[in-house]
Design an enzyme around this catalytic site. Structure first.
Site, PDB file in Angstrom:
ATOM      1  CG  ASN A  43      -0.440  -0.215   2.671  1.00 36.04           C
ATOM      2  OD1 ASN A  43       0.698  -0.965   2.825  1.00 36.04           O
ATOM      3  ND2 ASN A  43      -0.757   0.619   3.313  1.00 36.04           N
ATOM      4  CD  GLU A  45      -1.224   5.184   4.727  1.00 41.57           C
ATOM      5  OE1 GLU A  45      -1.836   4.525   5.216  1.00 41.57           O
ATOM      6  OE2 GLU A  45      -0.795   6.235   5.311  1.00 41.57           O
ATOM      7  CB  CYS A  54      -4.997  -1.522  -1.882  1.00 41.25           C
ATOM      8  SG  CYS A  54      -6.419  -0.585  -1.249  1.00 41.25           S
ATOM      9  CD  GLU A  56      -5.416  -5.920  -1.035  1.00 42.81           C
ATOM     10  OE1 GLU A  56      -4.792  -4.699  -1.035  1.00 42.81           O
ATOM     11  OE2 GLU A  56      -6.013  -6.308  -0.353  1.00 42.81           O
ATOM     12  CB  CYS A  87     -10.975  -2.369  -0.045  1.00 44.99           C
ATOM     13  SG  CYS A  87     -10.071  -1.947  -1.379  1.00 44.99           S
ATOM     14  CB  CYS A  90      -8.480  -4.886  -3.882  1.00 46.44           C
ATOM     15  SG  CYS A  90      -7.434  -3.277  -3.486  1.00 46.44           S
TER      16      CYS A  90
END
Length: 132
Positions: A43, A45, A54, A56, A87, A90
């Site tokens: 991830n 940010e 993310c 993934e 999420c 993803c």
């Protein structure tokens, strides 16, 4: 469901590379393709949270960039007591390439469970949906 322990370990290692200065919530992912190649993601940010990516999707984009679009398994690792699944964004992103993708959810010390992406996202939006 059997899983590749090397994939889980790769996701654990990749997790350390995550850029999470705001949440300090680091996630690592390792995506194995049909050809056996493994692509890692973390991830990343951003101060504008909507721009955060993310782990993934980070791994998935790296695989696509390398021309690998047939995926078999993804391992996701976070340092949490309870399992952290992909999420919704993803899940949908991964379903574009393999709705039956094997998903391994782990923390830094153990595997919580394995399932298929279809189990996590049973009614994914896909090309067949558009054609009906």
């Amino acid at each position: 469901m059997e899983y590749d322990p090397n994939l889980v370990e790769g996701a654990r290692i990749a997790r350390e590379w995550a850029y999470a200065p705001y949440s300090n919530f680091k996630v690592g992912a390792a995506l194995k393709t049909k050809s056996g190649k493994i692509f890692y993601g973390v991830n990343v940010e951003n101060v504008s949270y909507g721009l955060t990516i993310c782990a993934e999707r980070s791994a998935a984009v790296t695989a696509v960039t390398a021309g690998e679009r047939e995926w078999e398994e993804i391992a996701i690792v976070a340092d949490t007591e309870k399992p952290i699944t992909p999420c919704g964004a993803c899940r949908q992103f991964l379903a574009e390439f393999n709705p039956a993708l094997k998903v391994v959810v782990a923390n830094t010390t153990k595997v919580h469970f394995t399932c298929t992406l279809t189990e996590l996202l049973p009614y994914a939006f896909n090309l067949e949906t558009l054609e009906s």
